[in-house]
Motif scaffolding. Structure first.
Motif, mmCIF file in Angstrom:
data_model
loop_
_atom_site.group_PDB
_atom_site.id
_atom_site.type_symbol
_atom_site.label_atom_id
_atom_site.label_comp_id
_atom_site.label_asym_id
_atom_site.label_seq_id
_atom_site.Cartn_x
_atom_site.Cartn_y
_atom_site.Cartn_z
ATOM 1 N N GLU A 14 4.550 9.521 -1.851
ATOM 2 C CA GLU A 14 3.168 9.104 -2.099
ATOM 3 C C GLU A 14 2.213 9.700 -1.063
ATOM 4 O O GLU A 14 1.090 10.123 -1.382
ATOM 5 C CB GLU A 14 3.078 7.582 -2.074
ATOM 6 C CG GLU A 14 3.790 6.914 -3.255
ATOM 7 C CD GLU A 14 3.752 5.403 -3.161
ATOM 8 O OE1 GLU A 14 3.203 4.894 -2.154
ATOM 9 O OE2 GLU A 14 4.262 4.734 -4.090
ATOM 10 N N GLU A 62 -0.998 12.202 -1.799
ATOM 11 C CA GLU A 62 -2.365 11.993 -1.329
ATOM 12 C C GLU A 62 -2.865 13.204 -0.543
ATOM 13 O O GLU A 62 -4.037 13.628 -0.685
ATOM 14 C CB GLU A 62 -2.426 10.738 -0.454
ATOM 15 C CG GLU A 62 -2.125 9.439 -1.202
ATOM 16 C CD GLU A 62 -3.188 9.154 -2.256
ATOM 17 O OE1 GLU A 62 -4.343 9.606 -2.082
ATOM 18 O OE2 GLU A 62 -2.867 8.470 -3.251
ATOM 19 N N LYS A 105 -3.789 15.968 -2.973
ATOM 20 C CA LYS A 105 -5.073 15.707 -3.624
ATOM 21 C C LYS A 105 -6.244 16.021 -2.700
ATOM 22 O O LYS A 105 -7.247 16.624 -3.092
ATOM 23 C CB LYS A 105 -5.142 14.250 -4.074
ATOM 24 C CG LYS A 105 -4.211 13.915 -5.228
ATOM 25 C CD LYS A 105 -4.338 12.444 -5.608
ATOM 26 C CE LYS A 105 -3.413 12.109 -6.771
ATOM 27 N NZ LYS A 105 -3.518 10.677 -7.148
#
Length: 340
Positions: free
Chosen positions: A314, A318, A321
């Motif tokens: 995760e 992030e 992104k």
């Protein structure tokens, strides 16, 4: 050797070939015990005069030591001779013809007779072997106690003789009368008075001699009996392991299932069930409980590692992104600069 063959010690296999799982006879240990006793008897015959003189210093205690030694020798031979019957039963059972009824392996025979197939599970094998090991060990408890008892009796005779010596020396010193003026009478009194302390020393050292010698003899015989029992147990375990299905107590995982943690959890539950079903044996119950707890800890560690991996994935997502947004902003800025 004819005496040993009477107990089935030199039976050959029916087909005349070598059978790696056939239990061997303990006659070699019985023969070594007989040879050792013959050597001891030969040495005792050579030193018969000295032994007789030492024995008469305290016939009561020395006779007790020899009696304990005789009982220990008899028990050592019984421990080895009783194995012949069990070995004959195992070999005849494997051949398909039971010629004798076992005594030590009677519970094992009952378990095998209730089994529908010859393939045993690992838990069944341990259920058979653990009581046998306990029984074999219990049969040697008396022999081990007698070895220590012989040493104790020898020390008891030593302190008994030393007490007699100390008391006799005190009486001898008190009986001396230096004021009489006759040196010859004083020396004669001292000479007669030292006879009792010397007799006490003879009691002390003779008891120690018989006690330590008896402990040495019985220790060697107990060693040979222990070796015979150990080989019997090892060969019995080797045979049972050859007819044991190792996969009988393990759940085979479905290849379609992707969760390894769930498989280990199922195995842990299976081990706990085995613990509950075999709880009559403390050693099996303890071992299974420790194994189940270890697997439970492994499952927890795997879950924590999976959570760490998810958090890391995760975080990486992030970061990707944010990097993509940054690159888009840079591209827009460059386009605006080119248009202007």
């Amino acid at each position: 050797m004819a005496f040993l063959r009477k107990f089935g010690g030199s039976e050959a296999s029916e087909d005349g070939g070598y059978d790696p799982y056939r239990l061997s006879s303990p006659q070699v240990f019985l023969l070594s015990m007989l040879v050792f006793l013959a050597i001891v008897a030969f040495i005792a015959a050579i030193l018969a005069r000295q032994i007789s003189s030492a024995f008469t210093t305290n016939p009561g205690l020395n006779g007790l030591i020899l009696g304990v030694l005789a009982v220990g020798i008899l028990l050592a031979f019984v421990q080895v001779v009783r194995l012949f019957r069990e070995i004959r039963w195992v070999n005849s059972f494997r051949a398909g013809s039971e010629v004798v009824e076992p005594v030590l392996l009677a519970p094992m025979k009952a378990l095998l007779s209730r089994s529908t197939s010859m393939a045993l599970s690992t838990s069944s094998m341990r259920t058979m072997l653990d009581p046998i090991a306990t029984r074999l060990d219990e049969t040697r408890d008396i022999s081990r106690y007698l070895i220590g008892l012989l040493v104790f009796l020898g020390l008891l005779g030593t302190f008994w003789g030393l007490l007699q010596t100390i008391g006799s020396i005190g009486d001898t010193i008190q009986s001396l009368d230096p004021g009489s003026g006759d040196a010859a009478s004083v020396l004669e009194s001292l000479k007669s008075g030292l006879a009792a302390p010397l007799e006490g020393m003879g009691t002390a050292f003779s008891s120690s001699l018989f006690g330590l010698a008896g402990s040495l003899v019985l220790g060697f015989l107990d060693l040979q009996a222990g070796r015979a029992q150990t080989r019997f147990y090892t060969e019995l375990e080797n045979w049972l392991s050859s007819v044991t299905d190792l996969s009988s107590d393990i759940i085979v995982a479905d290849p379609a299932k992707a969760g390894s943690a769930e498989e280990i959890k199922a195995l842990s539950e299976r081990l706990r069930n085995l613990q509950e079903s075999g709880g009559s044996n403390p050693r099996i119950a303890t071992a299974m409980a420790n194994l189940a707890d270890g697997i439970s800890g492994l499952v927890k560690n795997m879950r924590s590692e999976q959570q760490i991996m998810r958090d890391w994935v995760e975080a990486q997502s992030e970061e990707q992104k944010a990097m993509r947004n940054t690159l888009e902003k840079i591209a827009d800025a460059l386009k605006k600069r080119e248009l202007s």
